[in-house]
Design an enzyme around this catalytic site. Structure first.
Site, PDB file in Angstrom:
ATOM      1  N   LYS A  47       0.839  -1.215   0.000  1.00 26.40           N
ATOM      2  CA  LYS A  47       0.000   0.000   0.000  1.00 26.40           C
ATOM      3  C   LYS A  47       0.868   1.257   0.000  1.00 26.40           C
ATOM      4  CE  LYS A  47      -2.978   0.512   3.531  1.00 26.40           C
ATOM      5  NZ  LYS A  47      -2.749   1.770   4.275  1.00 26.40           N
ATOM      6  N   ASP A 344       2.055  -1.201  11.847  1.00 25.02           N
ATOM      7  CA  ASP A 344       0.735  -1.683  11.417  1.00 25.02           C
ATOM      8  C   ASP A 344       0.490  -3.147  11.803  1.00 25.02           C
ATOM      9  OD1 ASP A 344       0.169   0.791  10.362  1.00 25.02           O
ATOM     10  OD2 ASP A 344       0.872   0.281   8.353  1.00 25.02           O
ATOM     11  N   LYS A 371      -4.302   5.767  14.810  1.00 23.81           N
ATOM     12  CA  LYS A 371      -4.414   5.086  13.506  1.00 23.81           C
ATOM     13  C   LYS A 371      -5.876   5.109  13.065  1.00 23.81           C
ATOM     14  CE  LYS A 371      -0.111   4.225  12.987  1.00 23.81           C
ATOM     15  NZ  LYS A 371       0.616   4.959  11.946  1.00 23.81           N
ATOM     16  N   ARG A 375      -6.148   1.863  18.140  1.00 29.78           N
ATOM     17  CA  ARG A 375      -5.869   0.420  18.037  1.00 29.78           C
ATOM     18  C   ARG A 375      -5.467  -0.194  19.374  1.00 29.78           C
ATOM     19  NH1 ARG A 375      -3.001   0.062  12.082  1.00 29.78           N
ATOM     20  NH2 ARG A 375      -5.002   0.076  10.972  1.00 29.78           N
ATOM     21  N   ARG A 419      -7.468  -3.378   9.855  1.00 26.77           N
ATOM     22  CA  ARG A 419      -6.516  -4.302  10.469  1.00 26.77           C
ATOM     23  C   ARG A 419      -7.066  -4.927  11.758  1.00 26.77           C
ATOM     24  NH1 ARG A 419      -2.481  -3.523   6.897  1.00 26.77           N
ATOM     25  NH2 ARG A 419      -1.840  -1.380   6.502  1.00 26.77           N
TER      26      ARG A 419
END
Ligand code: S3P
Length: 464
Positions: A47, A344, A371, A375, A419
């Site tokens: 990405k 990530d 994020k 997260r 994610r």
């Protein structure tokens, strides 16, 4: 229908069409335990590199070709924004062609640029917009509109750009580049490759040298690709920090870019192959830039059977094939300075840590709070709901691995975060009871064929 009802219905429909949440209905998903997982596959394109290939292609003079571009919602949002800025981009037979207009050569967009869910898209394009003495309007989905942009706004203002943003430096915002940019030397306050990249991209149109100093190294795809496109970029170590210096008023030459597979996407099938009892998976053509490979290093320390095969370099980026087999993992300490190299991957690492034997302490995770969702909270609450013991102490997360998969049997809130959704669906492949996510629609932002690819390898992920 009465006239007033019609007007109300039209207004509601119009409002829905402006609201990305309403456009994409929630998609509940469920993942069940499986006995085996493996085979051979490629994962979709990286990405970070895909965004940069489109952007540098747009800033070069002439035709850049891109093979292996990630065709996900995030990258398509950057592509659409570049088209709105006057760049011609074509697609045929899997190859993308970008007809670049040169540094400072883009045109004013007739509408606001909507970057959807993409932090990389909006922050890098803010740097590009600063090259131009016209106003560019930026917006995004509710998740992106909640994320901090001051970290990019402030250095770009230091270079002469003017910005009007919502309170707290949030989107939507309008950015106008000056007639002549000023070069800066900027020390990053947070370890962010997006901020570094925005400054370097703006610096392409500033006279003299623009430099960025980072205390902790972050991903360097922008630096590598700038060099690939002919820009002069120096990298030196200065008193324990890294200084990146770009020679401004650059002319970029178009290139053929081959995008490697995304290690951040590879992390999910890789985790499944480690956890599922009969796991043996080969992932081909995975980007293994040392600034991105923190997860592989950490898993090695945890006792994961991962072989790096056919290591090679493609367009300045390290690439290899990975063979992964089921492994009994042990908990480890993950030091804070490693965080930018695997930022990530913490959601899926936390899932792996929950199944490992002993505690895994993941330190220095402040950036995880800003994020696509908070997260740190999403991981902690989701794992607790699955029956995992853990502690959240400041910016550190300590997961107490039981040496076997947790109970599961719950539906996790994905919080509009791809994610988080993919990490918990991966856990469902080994948990005692199925694991659901309330909404997996955001998976398309980075890994559109996640479910098909995982199921082809043996997973059982379906509608919840
Ligand atoms: C990215 C940098 C990282 C990462 C994001 C992609 C990039 O963000 O989390 O998914 O392509 O530069 P930060 O720069 O905010 O750390």
């Amino acid at each position: 229908m009465s006239a007033s009802k019609q007007t109300k219905a039209r207004a509601a429909a119009q409002e829905r069409s402006l609201d990305p949440v309403a456009q994409d209905p929630a998609k509940a998903l469920l993942s069940r335990r499986v006995p085996a997982f493996g085979g051979g596959t490629r994962v979709p394109g990286d990405k970070s590199i895909s965004h940069r290939a489109l952007i540098l292609g747009a800033l070069a003079v002439g035709e850049t070709t891109i093979e292996g571009l990630l065709e996900s919602a995030d990258v398509m949002a950057t592509l659409a924004a570049l088209r709105a800025l006057g760049v011609d981009i074509e697609h045929a037979d899997g190859l993308w062609r970008v007809f670049g207009a040169g540094v400072g050569g883009l045109g004013e967009a007739a509408r606001a640029l909507d970057l959807g869910n993409s932090g990389t898209g909006v922050r890098l394009l803010m740097g590009v917009a600063a090259q131009h003495p016209f106003t560019t309007f930026f917006t995004g989905d509710p998740s992106l509109c909640a994320r901090p942009m001051a970290r990019v706004i402030e250095p770009l203002e230091g270079m002469g750009a003017s910005v009007v943003a919502r309170s707290g430096g949030r989107l939507p915002l309008a950015l106008r580049g000056p007639e002549r940019l000023l070069p800066v030397s900027h020390r990053l306050a947070v370890p962010s490759a997006q901020v570094k990249s925005a400054i370097l991209l703006a610096g392409l149109n500033a006279p003299g040298e623009t430099s960025v100093i980072e205390a902790t190294p972050t991903r360097d795809h922008t630096e590598l690709m700038l060099r690939h496109f002919g820009a002069l970029v120096g990298v030196e170590a200065v008193e324990g920090e890294t200084r990146i210096t770009l020679e401004g008023e650059a002319e970029l030459k178009p290139q053929a870019v081959a995008v490697p597979g995304d290690v951040s996407s590879a992390a999910f099938p890789l985790a499944a192959a480690l956890l599922v009892p009969d796991g043996d998976l080969t992932l081909e053509n995975v980007g293994l830039n040392p600034r991105r490979s923190g997860l592989i290093e950490t898993l090695g320390e945890m006792g994961a059977a991962i072989e790096v095969q056919n290591a090679r370099s493609v367009g300045g980026e390290a690439v290899a094939d990975l063979r992964v087999r089921s492994s009994a993992l042990s908990g480890v300490e993950v030091p804070p300075e490693r965080a930018p190299r695997m930022i990530d991957e913490y959601p899926v690492l936390a899932v792996l840590a929950a199944c490992a034997r002993g505690p895994t302490a993941m330190r220095g995770l402040a950036e995880l709070r800003v994020k696509e969702s908070d997260r740190l909270r999403a991981i902690a609450e989701g794992l607790s709901a699955c029956g995992v013991a853990l502690e959240l102490a400041g910016d550190d997360l300590i997961v107490e691995g039981a040496g076997h998969p947790p109970k599961g049997g719950v539906t996790i809130e994905s919080r509009f975060d791809h994610r988080i959704a993919m990490a918990f669906l991966t856990l469902g492949l080994v948990a005692d009871e199925p694991v659901g996510v309330d909404d997996g629609s955001m998976i398309e932002t980075s890994f559109p064929d996640f479910i098909e690819l995982m199921n082809r390898l043996g997973a059982d992920i379906g509608e919840g």
